[in-house]
Write an enzyme that holds these catalytic residues in place. Structure first.
Site, PDB file in Angstrom:
ATOM      1  N   ASP A 147      -1.618  -0.676   6.171  1.00  6.91           N
ATOM      2  CA  ASP A 147      -1.829  -0.165   7.531  1.00  6.91           C
ATOM      3  C   ASP A 147      -3.258   0.253   7.817  1.00  6.91           C
ATOM      4  OD1 ASP A 147      -1.885   2.131   5.907  1.00  6.91           O
ATOM      5  OD2 ASP A 147      -1.216   3.382   7.585  1.00  6.91           O
ATOM      6  N   ASP A 163       0.859  -1.174   0.000  1.00  5.39           N
ATOM      7  CA  ASP A 163       0.000   0.000   0.000  1.00  5.39           C
ATOM      8  C   ASP A 163       0.902   1.233   0.000  1.00  5.39           C
ATOM      9  OD1 ASP A 163      -2.319   1.682   0.450  1.00  5.39           O
ATOM     10  OD2 ASP A 163      -1.634   1.830   2.519  1.00  5.39           O
ATOM     11  N   ASP A 178      -7.049  -1.928   3.839  1.00  9.19           N
ATOM     12  CA  ASP A 178      -6.067  -2.947   3.451  1.00  9.19           C
ATOM     13  C   ASP A 178      -6.376  -4.315   4.063  1.00  9.19           C
ATOM     14  OD1 ASP A 178      -4.487  -1.064   2.038  1.00  9.19           O
ATOM     15  OD2 ASP A 178      -3.608  -0.392   3.922  1.00  9.19           O
TER      16      ASP A 178
END
Length: 838
Positions: free
Chosen positions: A727, A527, A731
């Site tokens: 995080d 990410d 996600d």
């Protein structure tokens, strides 16, 4: 003693602690619990916690004379006594002059001071207090079979090993256990040595006087019997328990081997005439093997002690983590402050954290300013500024200022407790390699017994005289040397050491499978926001237009934004604080919804916001300024404009900065052969700019949470082993869909729950360390399994006597026991080398 009617303190000055029985002065007691109308007083927080965990058990066992009778409710009329809600003392409503009404209910107090504290903050004293958390460590489990769990210590029904606490405690003192084990070992050595010496004298060409021979025989039999029956009692008990569910283990073999050797020797010593010729030597004597049985018991005890002492070291990482939290906290109640045990603190309590002290629990700053060392969590040496509204984490260190804080999380809910629990869970889980060892162990013991029987038959059928005696010794040696302890410990001991080592680096593995799997990863999906970048906007550049200085522009913008809650405003304010720029008072402050702010400062008219605000206020943006703004946007920055007295004065670029260690970490990961994929919900321009700067192989922008999970699933369908690092809540689906989910430590709880690995420091460099540790751990496990298998592959034939036809060599049961003990110690010692890994 008991007291009713008037104030209990007048009639009952002392009470007895129902846990330890100590006498407690009621007037000064700080630890008390009420249960079914009775007040129980305690000498310390530990006794109180035990009582609160099982009040029915201790209250039932406490004589009425040891508890203080306390009516539960008290009103001014019709009730003999009431409880002061501030100090907990019992008062007589009819005689005390101190009363206060709150929400239609009258409360009674022992003194004016308590009444004043109550009136100042009634809710503080009327809120129900959460019970003190139960001290962890009551659940015990097996090092070789983590699925075996029970309340309190005991032995594993599968392998017979002593159970260990799932969670270590700093309060537990195992020095008494160490002394007990050492005393037992020394006693066995003292008893075994004479037996061994008496048995070895003839082999050394020495003999005792004829008059002493009979006494020496009795002495040998007596001492060996004490060693086997007393020292070997735990082995026989564990071996017997293994037969009832039919789960034979190492103690099954030890019990059979030593039991047969001792019973045979006792029979040969007491009634030699019952033995046929096959048991007699050339002199017609029946040999005894008291020394073998005694030495085996002593050596196995020594091996257990060395193994236990080595395994204690694997819990050092957990105890080090537990030691980060202080044992006491300074609680503020009204205008008074008292140091109390951490177990007594409840959510909602107000605590004072003085300079140099550790923050006791997780909470939020109520007042004060200070610098707090959070290196425990982040690994960063620089302290973090804290003021009202900022979050505090238990175990971090307050530097130079005094803080008051409100506790929000206690016990198992704190960040530190969750870290410890996660490490403990990983230490107790099974790696996939363990399944192979379990399958082998399932048929290993029956096979060893079969080999022992065949060895006995082979010696009886083809061996030299006395055949039966040689056959018996060979069978006992096979049973002893084939103890599967080393095989069973090969995997779990490496996992325990590796998990502890990982925790020291801020790497929290959820289970053993994650440790083993990480080394296989060939694709890393990342990410962007919060993983590659800091995850929060920061002022990255100021472009001054005209003769203005950057510092002046920053001071004016920050002064305007002091009253704003916008995230971009926070970035400007943070930059101003970092550079020490002074703030000035703004008048005529106005918020222009969706576009910016304006106001007057030192005679200047200021406006700070986006292009729409400039258009709204009629402020011109010329071609060079527009080109500069477009260039900043091309660098994935958000641009804000500052106007002074109706003219454009400067441009402010705010962007999510790349974490300092990200480039080096990605370079190391790519060098190790990983394909790097960036997956983000951000727009393509920003995503491509970040990917270009970091040399990322593949970019997917504008992804939804379900889209991220679908892409991870697609990569796995292509045959790739995928790790996903993120995080945020968005996600979590992708983290769960990956072979290995990696959560950043500063991320959301949902992300960390969905991941198999958490990077506490929130840095990608942790993946490099974790991967190296994974490779080292699997290599270590394979070494242990190799040692265990090779040991048994060589040891069993040697014990059976395969070398006798060629070299005349026979392995005695004593040497077999020594080799068995050393095999377990060698496996544990090899696993401890992982403490130097990563």
């Amino acid at each position: 003693m008991s007291a009713q009617g008037s104030c209990c303190h007048a009639q009952a000055e002392q009470a007895r602690d129902p846990i330890c029985g100590m006498s407690v002065a009621i007037a000064s007691a700080t630890h008390r619990s009420d249960y079914h109308g009775q007040a129980f007083y305690f000498c310390c927080a530990g006794c109180k916690a035990k009582f609160d965990a099982e009040p029915a058990r201790y209250a039932a066992a406490t004589p009425a004379a040891l508890a203080i009778s306390m009516p539960a409710h008290a009103h001014h009329a019709g009730q003999a006594t009431a409880k002061d809600p501030v100090c907990g003392m019992t008062v007589d409503p009819s005689t005390t002059p101190h009363h206060a009404e709150h929400e239609g209910h009258v409360h009674h107090f022992c003194a004016a001071g308590c009444k004043q504290k109550f009136i100042a903050n009634p809710s503080l004293y009327l809120q129900p207090r959460a019970p003190a958390p139960i001290v962890p460590g009551a659940i015990y489990t097996c090092p070789m079979h983590p699925e075996v769990q029970q309340q309190g210590p005991g032995d594993c029904p599968k392998c017979g090993m002593a159970l260990e606490p799932m969670m270590p405690s700093l309060d537990e003192d195992d020095r008494a256990e160490v002394r007990s084990m050492q005393a037992r070992l020394w006693a066995l050595l003292a008893l075994t040595l004479p037996v061994f010496v008496l048995a070895m004298l003839p082999h050394l060409g020495m003999s005792l006087p004829i008059a002493w021979t009979g006494a020496a025989g009795w002495l040998e039999a007596a001492l060996a019997s004490v060693v086997v029956l007393w020292g070997g009692a735990p082995f026989f008990a564990r071996g017997w328990r293994s037969l009832r569910p039919w789960q034979p283990n190492m103690y099954t073999l030890i019990a059979i081997g030593t039991g047969v050797a001792w019973l045979y020797s006792m029979a040969a010593f007491a009634a030699p005439s019952i033995f046929p010729a096959g048991f007699r030597d050339m002199h017609g004597r029946v040999a005894v093997y008291f020394e073998s049985a005694a030495v085996i018991v002593t050596l196995v005890t020594l091996g257990d002690f060395l193994e236990w002492r080595a395994r204690r070291r694997t819990g050092a990482a957990l105890k080090a983590l537990l030691g980060l939290a202080p044992k006491t906290a300074r609680r503020i109640v009204g205008h008074e402050e008292h140091d109390v045990a951490l177990a007594e603190v409840a959510a909602g309590d107000v605590l004072r954290v003085r300079p140099g002290e550790k923050v006791p629990l997780d909470g939020v700053v109520l007042s004060g300013r200070s610098q707090v060392d959070e290196s425990m969590l982040t690994g960063e040496p620089m302290p973090v500024a804290k003021e009202a509204g900022d979050a505090l984490t238990g175990g971090t260190v307050n530097h130079d200022g005094a803080l008051t804080m409100r506790v929000e999380k206690v016990g198992a809910a704190t960040v530190l407790a969750q870290i410890v629990a996660q490490v403990a869970q990983a230490q107790r889980s099974k790696a996939p390699l363990q399944r192979m060892a379990d399958r082998v162990a399932a048929w290993f013991v029956p096979l060893v017994i079969a080999v022992a029987i065949l060895a006995f038959a082979g010696w009886v059928g083809f061996g030299p005289d006395p055949r039966l005696a040689h056959g018996l010794i060979a069978a006992v040696s096979v049973l002893i040397i084939a103890c599967p302890c080393a095989l069973g410990l090969a995997t779990p001991i490496s996992i325990m050491v590796a998990s502890g080592r990982a925790a020291q680096h801020g790497l929290l593995f959820k289970d053993a499978a994650a440790i083993e799997m990480l080394r296989k990863v060939d694709t890393l999906v990342l990410d962007k926001t919060g993983t590659l970048t800091e995850g929060k906007p920061a002022l990255t550049r100021i472009v001054a237009l005209g003769d203005y200085r950057d510092s002046d522009l920053l001071a004016w913008a920050a002064s305007l934004e002091r009253a704003s809650e916008h995230p971009l405003a926070k970035a400007v304010l943070a930059a101003a604080k970092e550079q020490g720029v002074p703030f000035a008072e703004v008048v005529d402050f106005r918020v222009h919804a969706g576009s910016g702010v304006s106001g007057q400062l030192a005679g200047r008219t200021l406006a700070f916001g986006n292009l729409a605000l400039m258009t709204q206020l009629g402020i011109a943006v010329d071609e060079p300024a527009s080109a500069s703004a477009d260039a900043l946007r091309g660098e994935a920055a958000t641009v804000m404009l500052l106007a002074v007295d109706g003219r454009l004065a400067g441009l402010f670029a705010v962007s999510d900065r790349i974490k300092p260690d990200t480039p080096a970490a990605l370079a190391a990961l790519k060098a190790s052969g990983l394909r790097i994929v960036m997956l983000t919900g951000d727009h393509a321009v920003t995503a491509n700019r970040v990917a270009q700067a970091l040399g990322i192989d593949e970019v997917h922008a504008g992804s939804t949470p379900s889209g991220k999970a679908a892409l991870v699933a697609a990569l796995r369908q292509q045959g790739r082993c995928v790790a996903m690092a993120g995080d945020g809540i968005n996600d979590a689906p992708a983290l769960a869909a990956a072979d290995i989910g990696i959560a950043m430590g500063q991320g959301t709880d949902v992300a960390m729950e969905s991941a198999q690995l958490t990077l506490v420091k929130g840095r990608l460099g942790g993946i490099v360390q974790a991967r190296g540790l994974s490779q080292a751990t699997v290599r270590n496990i394979r070494q242990n399994l190799f040692f265990a298998f090779i040991y048994n592959a060589l040891g069993v034939p040697l014990a059976a006597g395969v070398l006798y036809p060629l070299f005349g060599i026979v392995l005695s049961p004593m040497l077999a026991a020594l080799a068995m003990s050393l095999s377990s110690v060698s496996v544990v010692s090899n696993a401890l080398r992982l403490r130097q890994a990563a």
